[in-house]
Motif scaffolding. Structure first.
Motif, PDB file in Angstrom:
ATOM      1  N   VAL A   1      29.823   9.673  -6.769  1.00  0.00           N
ATOM      2  CA  VAL A   1      29.533   8.393  -7.414  1.00  0.00           C
ATOM      3  C   VAL A   1      30.803   7.541  -7.462  1.00  0.00           C
ATOM      4  O   VAL A   1      30.799   6.372  -7.062  1.00  0.00           O
ATOM      5  CB  VAL A   1      28.942   8.591  -8.825  1.00  0.00           C
ATOM      6  CG1 VAL A   1      28.804   7.263  -9.557  1.00  0.00           C
ATOM      7  CG2 VAL A   1      27.600   9.312  -8.746  1.00  0.00           C
ATOM      8  N   ALA A   2      31.893   8.140  -7.910  1.00  0.00           N
ATOM      9  CA  ALA A   2      33.161   7.404  -7.989  1.00  0.00           C
ATOM     10  C   ALA A   2      33.598   6.919  -6.614  1.00  0.00           C
ATOM     11  O   ALA A   2      33.951   5.741  -6.434  1.00  0.00           O
ATOM     12  CB  ALA A   2      34.237   8.288  -8.613  1.00  0.00           C
ATOM     13  N   GLY A   3      33.577   7.799  -5.628  1.00  0.00           N
ATOM     14  CA  GLY A   3      33.989   7.423  -4.280  1.00  0.00           C
ATOM     15  C   GLY A   3      33.091   6.365  -3.669  1.00  0.00           C
ATOM     16  O   GLY A   3      33.563   5.424  -3.019  1.00  0.00           O
ATOM     17  N   GLN A   4      31.785   6.503  -3.885  1.00  0.00           N
ATOM     18  CA  GLN A   4      30.837   5.523  -3.341  1.00  0.00           C
ATOM     19  C   GLN A   4      31.063   4.156  -3.964  1.00  0.00           C
ATOM     20  O   GLN A   4      31.025   3.137  -3.278  1.00  0.00           O
ATOM     21  CB  GLN A   4      29.399   5.985  -3.584  1.00  0.00           C
ATOM     22  CG  GLN A   4      28.352   5.093  -2.954  1.00  0.00           C
ATOM     23  CD  GLN A   4      28.465   5.048  -1.450  1.00  0.00           C
ATOM     24  OE1 GLN A   4      28.132   5.993  -0.766  1.00  0.00           O
ATOM     25  NE2 GLN A   4      28.955   3.938  -0.917  1.00  0.00           N
ATOM     26  N   TRP A   5      31.302   4.123  -5.261  1.00  0.00           N
ATOM     27  CA  TRP A   5      31.550   2.841  -5.918  1.00  0.00           C
ATOM     28  C   TRP A   5      32.816   2.190  -5.385  1.00  0.00           C
ATOM     29  O   TRP A   5      32.853   0.987  -5.161  1.00  0.00           O
ATOM     30  CB  TRP A   5      31.603   3.013  -7.432  1.00  0.00           C
ATOM     31  CG  TRP A   5      30.252   3.241  -8.056  1.00  0.00           C
ATOM     32  CD1 TRP A   5      29.045   3.335  -7.416  1.00  0.00           C
ATOM     33  CD2 TRP A   5      29.981   3.390  -9.438  1.00  0.00           C
ATOM     34  NE1 TRP A   5      28.047   3.547  -8.334  1.00  0.00           N
ATOM     35  CE2 TRP A   5      28.579   3.590  -9.584  1.00  0.00           C
ATOM     36  CE3 TRP A   5      30.772   3.401 -10.575  1.00  0.00           C
ATOM     37  CZ2 TRP A   5      27.965   3.773 -10.810  1.00  0.00           C
ATOM     38  CZ3 TRP A   5      30.164   3.595 -11.810  1.00  0.00           C
ATOM     39  CH2 TRP A   5      28.770   3.770 -11.934  1.00  0.00           C
ATOM     40  N   ILE A   6      33.862   2.981  -5.161  1.00  0.00           N
ATOM     41  CA  ILE A   6      35.103   2.419  -4.603  1.00  0.00           C
ATOM     42  C   ILE A   6      34.838   1.864  -3.209  1.00  0.00           C
ATOM     43  O   ILE A   6      35.322   0.782  -2.862  1.00  0.00           O
ATOM     44  CB  ILE A   6      36.227   3.476  -4.593  1.00  0.00           C
ATOM     45  CG1 ILE A   6      36.649   3.797  -6.034  1.00  0.00           C
ATOM     46  CG2 ILE A   6      37.417   3.007  -3.752  1.00  0.00           C
ATOM     47  CD1 ILE A   6      37.540   5.016  -6.174  1.00  0.00           C
ATOM     48  N   ALA A   7      34.054   2.580  -2.414  1.00  0.00           N
ATOM     49  CA  ALA A   7      33.717   2.124  -1.063  1.00  0.00           C
ATOM     50  C   ALA A   7      32.997   0.780  -1.098  1.00  0.00           C
ATOM     51  O   ALA A   7      33.090  -0.002  -0.149  1.00  0.00           O
ATOM     52  CB  ALA A   7      32.857   3.166  -0.350  1.00  0.00           C
ATOM     53  N   LEU A   8      32.290   0.505  -2.194  1.00  0.00           N
ATOM     54  CA  LEU A   8      31.518  -0.738  -2.319  1.00  0.00           C
ATOM     55  C   LEU A   8      32.268  -1.861  -3.037  1.00  0.00           C
ATOM     56  O   LEU A   8      31.745  -2.976  -3.159  1.00  0.00           O
ATOM     57  CB  LEU A   8      30.192  -0.457  -3.027  1.00  0.00           C
ATOM     58  CG  LEU A   8      29.246   0.491  -2.286  1.00  0.00           C
ATOM     59  CD1 LEU A   8      28.017   0.787  -3.131  1.00  0.00           C
ATOM     60  CD2 LEU A   8      28.866  -0.059  -0.929  1.00  0.00           C
ATOM     61  N   TRP A   9      33.470  -1.589  -3.524  1.00  0.00           N
ATOM     62  CA  TRP A   9      34.245  -2.638  -4.192  1.00  0.00           C
ATOM     63  C   TRP A   9      34.360  -3.909  -3.348  1.00  0.00           C
ATOM     64  O   TRP A   9      34.235  -5.014  -3.890  1.00  0.00           O
ATOM     65  CB  TRP A   9      35.640  -2.127  -4.557  1.00  0.00           C
ATOM     66  CG  TRP A   9      35.710  -1.332  -5.827  1.00  0.00           C
ATOM     67  CD1 TRP A   9      34.684  -0.835  -6.570  1.00  0.00           C
ATOM     68  CD2 TRP A   9      36.902  -0.934  -6.483  1.00  0.00           C
ATOM     69  NE1 TRP A   9      35.171  -0.144  -7.653  1.00  0.00           N
ATOM     70  CE2 TRP A   9      36.526  -0.182  -7.625  1.00  0.00           C
ATOM     71  CE3 TRP A   9      38.251  -1.116  -6.222  1.00  0.00           C
ATOM     72  CZ2 TRP A   9      37.452   0.359  -8.499  1.00  0.00           C
ATOM     73  CZ3 TRP A   9      39.181  -0.568  -7.085  1.00  0.00           C
ATOM     74  CH2 TRP A   9      38.777   0.154  -8.223  1.00  0.00           C
ATOM     75  N   PRO A  10      34.624  -3.812  -2.030  1.00  0.00           N
ATOM     76  CA  PRO A  10      34.728  -5.061  -1.257  1.00  0.00           C
ATOM     77  C   PRO A  10      33.441  -5.894  -1.287  1.00  0.00           C
ATOM     78  O   PRO A  10      33.505  -7.130  -1.223  1.00  0.00           O
ATOM     79  CB  PRO A  10      35.028  -4.584   0.170  1.00  0.00           C
ATOM     80  CG  PRO A  10      35.619  -3.229   0.001  1.00  0.00           C
ATOM     81  CD  PRO A  10      34.945  -2.644  -1.206  1.00  0.00           C
ATOM     82  N   VAL A  11      32.300  -5.237  -1.380  1.00  0.00           N
ATOM     83  CA  VAL A  11      31.027  -5.961  -1.443  1.00  0.00           C
ATOM     84  C   VAL A  11      30.956  -6.759  -2.748  1.00  0.00           C
ATOM     85  O   VAL A  11      30.631  -7.947  -2.747  1.00  0.00           O
ATOM     86  CB  VAL A  11      29.831  -5.000  -1.316  1.00  0.00           C
ATOM     87  CG1 VAL A  11      28.512  -5.737  -1.468  1.00  0.00           C
ATOM     88  CG2 VAL A  11      29.886  -4.244   0.008  1.00  0.00           C
ATOM     89  N   ALA A  12      31.271  -6.108  -3.848  1.00  0.00           N
ATOM     90  CA  ALA A  12      31.224  -6.781  -5.150  1.00  0.00           C
ATOM     91  C   ALA A  12      32.245  -7.911  -5.217  1.00  0.00           C
ATOM     92  O   ALA A  12      31.935  -9.015  -5.672  1.00  0.00           O
ATOM     93  CB  ALA A  12      31.481  -5.772  -6.268  1.00  0.00           C
TER      94      ALA A  12
END
Length: 169
Positions: free
Chosen positions: A84-95
């Protein structure tokens, strides 16, 4: 306390889904990320990611207490809070990109897809620093390898977005 740690560590029991609990955990993280982003933008998802990392470290330490250092018991497959933590970091550029452009993040769906695929690739493949972190064989390593995989995926998402939007051409 152990029950709460299991609830956190398995991301509300998602980690017990088979096959591939890590992929299930990553997939389940995406709609939660989207909801947090819609509710509070990049600042909220960044804050929530830090909270998940801290809570994940706590839960992992409890769930792996007594495991032999470096054994398979140190990173049971049902612990998916690290994904979950890693996936959220991977999506930071999207946000961040959606916030900067003033659009709903769902409009950047290719970024969500790329972030998911790239994170899973780096998490499974464990290149370089991801593998080194995983080799620690402790609760920090369990969380850290996914954080690093997420950072690597986020960098790739930014590069792909730059290519897609003609910035890097």
């Amino acid at each position: 306390m152990k029950d709460l740690a299991e609830l956190v560590g398995t991301f509300a029991r998602i980690g017990f889904l088979t096959p591939a609990p890590g992929t299930w955990g990553s997939a389940a993280a995406i709609p939660v990320f989207w909801a947090l982003n819609e509710a509070g933008g990049f600042g909220l998802v960044a804050f929530a990611t830090v909270v998940v990392c801290i809570a994940g470290l706590w839960a992992t330490r409890i769930m792996t207490a007594g495991a032999t250092l470096g054994s398979d018991e140190h990173d049971p497959s049902e612990i998916v809070i690290d994904e979950v933590a890693g996936q959220w970091i991977a999506l930071w550029p999207v946000a961040f990109g959606a916030q900067m452009m003033g659009v709903e993040s769902a409009a950047l769906w290719p970024g969500y897809l790329a972030g998911f695929i790239l994170f899973r690739l780096f998490d499974i493949w464990k290149p370089g620093p991801v593998g080194k972190a995983d080799a620690r064989g402790d609760a920090v390593g369990v969380m850290l390898d996914d954080v690093i995989a997420g950072i690597m995926a986020a960098i790739c998402v930014v590069i792909l977005a730059g290519l897609a939007h003609g910035v890097l051409m």
